[in-house]
Motif scaffolding. Structure first.
Motif, short mmCIF file in Angstrom:
data_model
loop_
_atom_site.label_atom_id
_atom_site.label_comp_id
_atom_site.label_asym_id
_atom_site.label_seq_id
_atom_site.Cartn_x
_atom_site.Cartn_y
_atom_site.Cartn_z
N LEU A 92 10.78 3.12 -45.51
CA LEU A 92 10.41 4.34 -46.22
C LEU A 92 11.71 4.95 -46.71
O LEU A 92 12.69 5.03 -45.95
CB LEU A 92 9.69 5.31 -45.28
N GLN A 134 4.55 4.74 -58.12
CA GLN A 134 4.51 5.09 -56.71
C GLN A 134 4.14 3.85 -55.93
O GLN A 134 3.64 2.89 -56.48
CB GLN A 134 3.56 6.24 -56.44
N GLY A 135 4.45 3.87 -54.65
CA GLY A 135 4.16 2.70 -53.81
C GLY A 135 5.40 1.86 -53.61
O GLY A 135 6.52 2.36 -53.54
N ALA A 136 5.18 0.56 -53.54
CA ALA A 136 6.27 -0.38 -53.23
C ALA A 136 7.27 -0.43 -54.38
O ALA A 136 6.92 -0.81 -55.49
CB ALA A 136 5.72 -1.76 -52.94
N GLN A 137 8.53 -0.07 -54.08
CA GLN A 137 9.57 -0.08 -55.10
C GLN A 137 10.35 -1.38 -55.09
O GLN A 137 10.80 -1.84 -56.12
CB GLN A 137 10.51 1.11 -54.89
N TYR A 139 8.93 1.43 -49.65
CA TYR A 139 8.14 2.42 -50.35
C TYR A 139 8.99 3.67 -50.59
O TYR A 139 9.60 4.18 -49.66
CB TYR A 139 6.92 2.83 -49.51
N THR A 169 8.59 -2.68 -59.50
CA THR A 169 8.99 -3.32 -58.25
C THR A 169 10.10 -4.32 -58.53
O THR A 169 10.02 -5.12 -59.45
CB THR A 169 7.80 -4.02 -57.58
#
Length: 184
Positions: A70, A90-93, A13, A144
């Protein structure tokens, strides 16, 4: 499980405030302890074939067998992280597969049409690559990407230490420094 890479071992993330994110994950979600490195020593970093000097802060912890990363970007060098943020995501990359057979797995991925966009090294036998954004494929979250991460050396030992620390974690010492990869 992936036919090409095995188990997904990590979900990462991108966060705007890594200290606040570690606090939330540890004290609200009960995930930890976090192993924190304020400046990851990345060597031979490239993005789209060009070399840069990234400054990223990383914190790692396990939730069961899955490692959570993170990541806070601290400078503005070109990267897939910067692309993700600038696109408003935003969130899981990314999610990562780990390998002790990096060259063979990379060759197999490339034969399947995966194209490397970004890569580098962290410690000995700690190469990593991120493949081009595949979000045009149905079912994948926009932005992602997939990472292939070598864990044959000290980085693999670090990941084992992090997993073992999480197994019976009692909430004490929620943030710990990364050990020196050269001593693992």
């Amino acid at each position: 499980m992936s036919r090409f890479f095995g188990e997904i071992r990590q979900v990462a993330y991108l966060v705007p405030d890594i200290e606040a994110a570690m606090d939330y994950w540890a004290n609200v979600l009960g995930v930890g302890p976090w192993f924190y490195n304020p400046r990851v020593p990345i060597r031979n970093y490239t993005y789209r074939g060009e070399r840069y000097e990234p400054h990223n802060s990383v914190a790692l912890a396990n939730a069961g067998g899955l490692q959570v990363e993170l990541l806070q970007v601290r400078n503005d060098v070109p990267s897939m992280y910067r692309d993700f943020i600038r696109a408003g995501h935003q969130g899981a990359q990314h999610f990562a597969y780990w390998t002790e057979s990096f060259d063979a797995d990379l060759a197999r991925a490339q034969a399947q049409g995966f194209k490397v966009c970004m890569g580098g090294e962290v410690g000995e036998n700690g190469r990593f690559v991120y493949f081009e954004d595949q979000s045009s494929h149905p079912g994948l979250h926009p932005g992602t990407v997939v990472e292939l991460s070598e864990v044959a050396g000290p980085k693999g030992k670090l990941f084992k230490l992090i997993r073992e620390a999480a197994q019976d974690w009692d909430g004490r010492d929620p943030v710990r420094p990364f050990p020196d990869l050269n001593t693992l």
